[in-house]
Design a protein around this motif. Structure first.
Motif, PDB file in Angstrom:
ATOM      1  N   GLU A   5       0.862  -1.186   0.000  1.00  0.00           N
ATOM      2  CA  GLU A   5       0.000   0.000   0.000  1.00  0.00           C
ATOM      3  C   GLU A   5       0.898   1.236   0.000  1.00  0.00           C
ATOM      4  OE1 GLU A   5      -2.639  -0.178   3.335  1.00  0.00           O
ATOM      5  OE2 GLU A   5      -3.398  -2.151   2.769  1.00  0.00           O
ATOM      6  N   HIS A   6       0.585   2.180  -0.845  1.00  0.00           N
ATOM      7  CA  HIS A   6       1.409   3.385  -0.993  1.00  0.00           C
ATOM      8  C   HIS A   6       0.494   4.547  -1.348  1.00  0.00           C
ATOM      9  CE1 HIS A   6       4.368   6.173  -2.643  1.00  0.00           C
ATOM     10  NE2 HIS A   6       5.321   5.414  -2.148  1.00  0.00           N
ATOM     11  N   PRO A   7       0.708   5.727  -0.763  1.00  0.00           N
ATOM     12  CA  PRO A   7      -0.210   6.845  -1.003  1.00  0.00           C
ATOM     13  C   PRO A   7      -0.050   7.538  -2.350  1.00  0.00           C
ATOM     14  CG  PRO A   7       1.569   7.546   0.423  1.00  0.00           C
ATOM     15  CD  PRO A   7       1.748   6.060   0.225  1.00  0.00           C
ATOM     16  N   GLY A   8       0.988   7.215  -3.098  1.00  0.00           N
ATOM     17  CA  GLY A   8       1.233   7.880  -4.372  1.00  0.00           C
ATOM     18  C   GLY A   8       2.175   9.056  -4.206  1.00  0.00           C
ATOM     19  N   ALA A   9       2.607   9.598  -5.333  1.00  0.00           N
ATOM     20  CA  ALA A   9       3.580  10.685  -5.308  1.00  0.00           C
ATOM     21  C   ALA A   9       3.372  11.608  -6.498  1.00  0.00           C
ATOM     22  CB  ALA A   9       5.004  10.111  -5.342  1.00  0.00           C
ATOM     23  N   ALA A  10       3.869  12.832  -6.345  1.00  0.00           N
ATOM     24  CA  ALA A  10       3.859  13.816  -7.427  1.00  0.00           C
ATOM     25  C   ALA A  10       5.304  14.128  -7.791  1.00  0.00           C
ATOM     26  CB  ALA A  10       3.134  15.082  -6.992  1.00  0.00           C
ATOM     27  N   ILE A  11       5.564  14.216  -9.087  1.00  0.00           N
ATOM     28  CA  ILE A  11       6.902  14.455  -9.605  1.00  0.00           C
ATOM     29  C   ILE A  11       6.847  15.693 -10.495  1.00  0.00           C
ATOM     30  CG2 ILE A  11       8.749  13.523 -11.060  1.00  0.00           C
ATOM     31  CD1 ILE A  11       6.389  11.080  -9.534  1.00  0.00           C
ATOM     32  N   VAL A  12       7.858  16.571 -10.382  1.00  0.00           N
ATOM     33  CA  VAL A  12       7.846  17.843 -11.106  1.00  0.00           C
ATOM     34  C   VAL A  12       9.032  17.960 -12.052  1.00  0.00           C
ATOM     35  CG1 VAL A  12       7.769  20.359 -10.913  1.00  0.00           C
ATOM     36  CG2 VAL A  12       6.791  18.939  -9.093  1.00  0.00           C
ATOM     37  N   LEU A  13       8.737  18.058 -13.339  1.00  0.00           N
ATOM     38  CA  LEU A  13       9.730  18.417 -14.346  1.00  0.00           C
ATOM     39  C   LEU A  13       9.594  19.923 -14.550  1.00  0.00           C
ATOM     40  CD1 LEU A  13      11.805  17.898 -16.594  1.00  0.00           C
ATOM     41  CD2 LEU A  13       9.881  17.362 -18.109  1.00  0.00           C
ATOM     42  N   ALA A  14      10.453  20.677 -13.876  1.00  0.00           N
ATOM     43  CA  ALA A  14      10.438  22.137 -13.992  1.00  0.00           C
ATOM     44  C   ALA A  14      11.476  22.538 -15.028  1.00  0.00           C
ATOM     45  CB  ALA A  14      10.747  22.771 -12.640  1.00  0.00           C
ATOM     46  N   ILE A  15      11.132  23.484 -15.878  1.00  0.00           N
ATOM     47  CA  ILE A  15      12.061  23.951 -16.904  1.00  0.00           C
ATOM     48  C   ILE A  15      12.150  25.472 -16.812  1.00  0.00           C
ATOM     49  CG2 ILE A  15      12.624  23.990 -19.363  1.00  0.00           C
ATOM     50  CD1 ILE A  15      10.900  21.475 -19.712  1.00  0.00           C
ATOM     51  N   ASP A  16      13.370  25.971 -16.616  1.00  0.00           N
ATOM     52  CA  ASP A  16      13.531  27.420 -16.486  1.00  0.00           C
ATOM     53  C   ASP A  16      13.606  28.088 -17.859  1.00  0.00           C
ATOM     54  OD1 ASP A  16      16.196  27.235 -17.408  1.00  0.00           O
ATOM     55  OD2 ASP A  16      17.058  27.413 -15.395  1.00  0.00           O
ATOM     56  N   GLU A  17      13.748  29.415 -17.863  1.00  0.00           N
ATOM     57  CA  GLU A  17      13.725  30.191 -19.104  1.00  0.00           C
ATOM     58  C   GLU A  17      14.915  29.881 -20.016  1.00  0.00           C
ATOM     59  OE1 GLU A  17      15.915  32.284 -15.913  1.00  0.00           O
ATOM     60  OE2 GLU A  17      13.890  31.448 -16.013  1.00  0.00           O
ATOM     61  N   ILE A  47       2.667  -5.370  -7.794  1.00  0.00           N
ATOM     62  CA  ILE A  47       2.850  -5.529  -6.350  1.00  0.00           C
ATOM     63  C   ILE A  47       2.457  -4.291  -5.546  1.00  0.00           C
ATOM     64  CG2 ILE A  47       5.270  -4.794  -6.297  1.00  0.00           C
ATOM     65  CD1 ILE A  47       5.671  -7.134  -4.218  1.00  0.00           C
ATOM     66  N   SER A  48       2.374  -3.128  -6.191  1.00  0.00           N
ATOM     67  CA  SER A  48       2.173  -1.898  -5.440  1.00  0.00           C
ATOM     68  C   SER A  48       0.988  -1.090  -5.956  1.00  0.00           C
ATOM     69  CB  SER A  48       3.439  -1.037  -5.518  1.00  0.00           C
ATOM     70  OG  SER A  48       3.241   0.218  -4.924  1.00  0.00           O
ATOM     71  N   ALA A  49       0.349  -0.364  -5.049  1.00  0.00           N
ATOM     72  CA  ALA A  49      -0.730   0.555  -5.402  1.00  0.00           C
ATOM     73  C   ALA A  49      -0.189   1.975  -5.579  1.00  0.00           C
ATOM     74  CB  ALA A  49      -1.803   0.540  -4.312  1.00  0.00           C
ATOM     75  N   GLU A  50       1.126   2.117  -5.778  1.00  0.00           N
ATOM     76  CA  GLU A  50       1.754   3.428  -5.913  1.00  0.00           C
ATOM     77  C   GLU A  50       1.475   4.035  -7.288  1.00  0.00           C
ATOM     78  OE1 GLU A  50       6.162   5.515  -5.590  1.00  0.00           O
ATOM     79  OE2 GLU A  50       5.967   3.360  -5.357  1.00  0.00           O
ATOM     80  N   GLN A  51       0.925   5.236  -7.272  1.00  0.00           N
ATOM     81  CA  GLN A  51       0.664   5.962  -8.510  1.00  0.00           C
ATOM     82  C   GLN A  51       1.523   7.217  -8.544  1.00  0.00           C
ATOM     83  OE1 GLN A  51      -3.404   7.336  -9.162  1.00  0.00           O
ATOM     84  NE2 GLN A  51      -3.208   6.896 -11.329  1.00  0.00           N
ATOM     85  N   HIS A  52       2.123   7.500  -9.699  1.00  0.00           N
ATOM     86  CA  HIS A  52       2.936   8.695  -9.892  1.00  0.00           C
ATOM     87  C   HIS A  52       2.173   9.700 -10.745  1.00  0.00           C
ATOM     88  CE1 HIS A  52       6.963   6.349  -9.337  1.00  0.00           C
ATOM     89  NE2 HIS A  52       6.301   6.497  -8.215  1.00  0.00           N
ATOM     90  N   HIS A  53       2.113  10.941 -10.272  1.00  0.00           N
ATOM     91  CA  HIS A  53       1.475  12.039 -10.993  1.00  0.00           C
ATOM     92  C   HIS A  53       2.590  12.962 -11.474  1.00  0.00           C
ATOM     93  CE1 HIS A  53      -2.284  10.586  -9.297  1.00  0.00           C
ATOM     94  NE2 HIS A  53      -1.644  10.518  -8.148  1.00  0.00           N
ATOM     95  N   LEU A  54       2.775  13.037 -12.787  1.00  0.00           N
ATOM     96  CA  LEU A  54       3.884  13.777 -13.376  1.00  0.00           C
ATOM     97  C   LEU A  54       3.398  15.119 -13.917  1.00  0.00           C
ATOM     98  CD1 LEU A  54       4.718  10.534 -15.030  1.00  0.00           C
ATOM     99  CD2 LEU A  54       6.549  11.713 -13.845  1.00  0.00           C
ATOM    100  N   TYR A  55       4.129  16.184 -13.551  1.00  0.00           N
ATOM    101  CA  TYR A  55       3.774  17.546 -13.959  1.00  0.00           C
ATOM    102  C   TYR A  55       4.955  18.248 -14.598  1.00  0.00           C
ATOM    103  CZ  TYR A  55      -0.401  17.043 -11.116  1.00  0.00           C
ATOM    104  OH  TYR A  55      -1.591  16.613 -10.604  1.00  0.00           O
TER     105      TYR A  55
END
Length: 195
Positions: free
Chosen positions: A52-64, A128-136
């Motif tokens: 069981e895993h609550p999930g995660a958010a991942i950030v691809l930030a790109i500067d100017e 095996i896991s309920a881990e979901q990744h949210h990519l931004y």
């Protein structure tokens, strides 16, 4: 029939907690049955371990300048110091993944962003896991204070740096970067024409 994942739930005869300590993840053993199993030997229950895993958010930030804020962070299970993107757990049940992404960008690399694009939500290892990744994808970066957030454990030793998107992309393609979330975020951003 369209090519798409579909929600489905098979019957669980019993479930046993193997590890649960109130921290981030738990491990349980489920006795799963095939749908419509008749109890006459067809579709006998089978055991599946579930992380069981609550999930995660991942950030691809790109500067100017086309550079991406990254982290070099040690991960004990793999015993590797990975090149990663700012990321963090969805700490509370039902927590909005975009808000988690904004928090992690601020806490880990001390940045805020004006523009946010959801790249995808994917399952990390659904066998095996309920881990979901949210990519931004984040743009319009400005400095931001991490406030009273204190880095600890591996975070206290992580290195923060910026690298050109194209160099990171090449490093993924030739295998020098192997962390799945950064690889997927870079590939999605390029495939969607966003970077």
């Amino acid at each position: 029939m369209p090519i798409a994942d579909r929600p489905e739930s098979w019957p669980v005869g019993s479930s046993e907690d193997l590890h649960r300590d109130g921290w981030v993840v738990a491990l349980r053993s489920d006795q799963v049955r095939l749908p419509g199993a008749d109890g006459n030997g067809k579709g006998a229950p089978f055991r599946r371990l579930v992380v069981e895993h609550p999930g995660a958010a991942i950030v691809l930030a790109i500067d100017e300048d086309g550079r991406v804020p990254c982290l070099q962070q040690y991960r004990h299970p793999a015993q590797i110091s990975f090149v990663e993107l700012p990321a963090g757990l969805c700490d509370e049940p039902g927590e909005d993944a975009l808000e988690v992404a904004k928090r992690e960008l601020r806490e880990e690399v001390e940045l805020a962003a004006d523009e946010w694009v959801h790249l995808a939500s994917v399952w990390a290892s659904p066998g095996i896991s309920a881990e979901q990744h949210h990519l931004y994808l984040a743009r319009g970066l400005t400095p931001a204070s991490r406030g009273d957030f204190a880095l600890h454990a591996e975070e206290a030793e992580m290195e923060v740096f910026r690298a050109p998107f194209d160099e990171l992309y090449a490093a993924v393609l030739d295998g020098r970067i192997a962390d799945a979330p950064i690889a997927l975020a870079l590939l999605l951003a390029r495939a969607k024409g966003l970077a």
